[in-house]
Write a protein that holds these residues in place. Structure first.
Motif, PDB file in Angstrom:
ATOM      1  N   ALA A   1      -8.766  -2.718  -7.161  1.00  0.00           N
ATOM      2  CA  ALA A   1      -8.639  -1.340  -6.677  1.00  0.00           C
ATOM      3  C   ALA A   1     -10.028  -0.740  -6.527  1.00  0.00           C
ATOM      4  CB  ALA A   1      -7.810  -0.503  -7.646  1.00  0.00           C
TER       5      ALA A   1
ATOM      6  N   TYR B   1      -6.184  -0.613  -2.692  1.00  0.00           N
ATOM      7  CA  TYR B   1      -5.570  -1.492  -3.674  1.00  0.00           C
ATOM      8  C   TYR B   1      -5.321  -2.874  -3.098  1.00  0.00           C
ATOM      9  CZ  TYR B   1      -4.595   2.778  -6.281  1.00  0.00           C
ATOM     10  OH  TYR B   1      -4.718   3.966  -6.970  1.00  0.00           O
TER      11      TYR B   1
ATOM     12  N   LYS C   1      -0.241  -2.631  -5.505  1.00  0.00           N
ATOM     13  CA  LYS C   1       0.156  -1.333  -4.937  1.00  0.00           C
ATOM     14  C   LYS C   1       1.468  -0.874  -5.543  1.00  0.00           C
ATOM     15  CE  LYS C   1      -2.061  -1.619  -0.378  1.00  0.00           C
ATOM     16  NZ  LYS C   1      -1.831  -1.798   1.068  1.00  0.00           N
TER      17      LYS C   1
END
Length: 126
Positions: free
Chosen positions: A49, A60, A65
Motif C-alpha cells: 500500500a 493498494y 484491497k
C-alpha cells in the motif's frame, strides 16, 4: 536523513486484525510518499500500500484491497497500516519506505524510495 521505525507486528489468527505503524524520527513525512512493502522468506519484496506525497491518494495491492487501510496521523509523523481479515498469504516482514521524489508510476517499486525501516514481523497462524 530520515529514520523510519516500524512497530506493531505480531501473531494473529487467520481472519484476525492487526495494525502496524511507521514512525519517522522526530520529523514529519509531509511531502513524502510513504509505502508499505512486505517480504516473505524466499520471496521478493512486494508492494502492499502507498500514500501519495500529498497524502490525498492511496494505492493498494489488489489482494489487500478492502482488507488493508493505509493512513497517517495529523502531521504525518506516523503512517499506519491497518490489516483486517488476515490470511495465510499475508505473513511477512512489513517494511515502510519513504521518498520525496516518488512519482505515481513508481509508487509500487521498492527501489523508488529513499529511506526504509528495519521492518516488523507479521505472522498469521492458528
Amino acid at each position: 536523513q530520515v529514520q523510519l521505525v516500524e512497530s506493531g507486528g505480531g501473531l494473529v489468527q487467520p481472519g484476525g486484525s492487526l495494525g502496524v505503524s511507521c514512525a519517522a524520527s522526530g520529523r514529519s513525512l509531509s511531502g513524502y510518499a510513504v509505502a508499505w512493502f512486505r517480504q516473505a522468506p524466499g520471496k521478493d519484496r512486494e508492494f502492499v500500500a502507498a500514500l501519495s506525497r500529498s497524502g490525498g491518494f492511496t494505492y493498494y495491492k489488489d489482494s489487500v484491497k478492502g482488507r488493508f487501510t493505509i493512513s497517517n496521523d495529523n502531521g504525518k509523523k506516523t503512517v499506519y497500516l491497518q490489516m483486517n481479515s488476515l490470511n495465510p498469504e499475508d505473513p511477512a516482514v512489513y517494511h515502510c519506505e519513504a521518498g520525496r521524489s516518488v512519482i505515481k508510476a513508481s509508487l509500487r517499486n521498492p527501489g523508488a524510495y529513499d529511506w526504509w525501516g528495519q521492518g516488523t514481523q507479521v505472522t498469521v497462524s492458528s
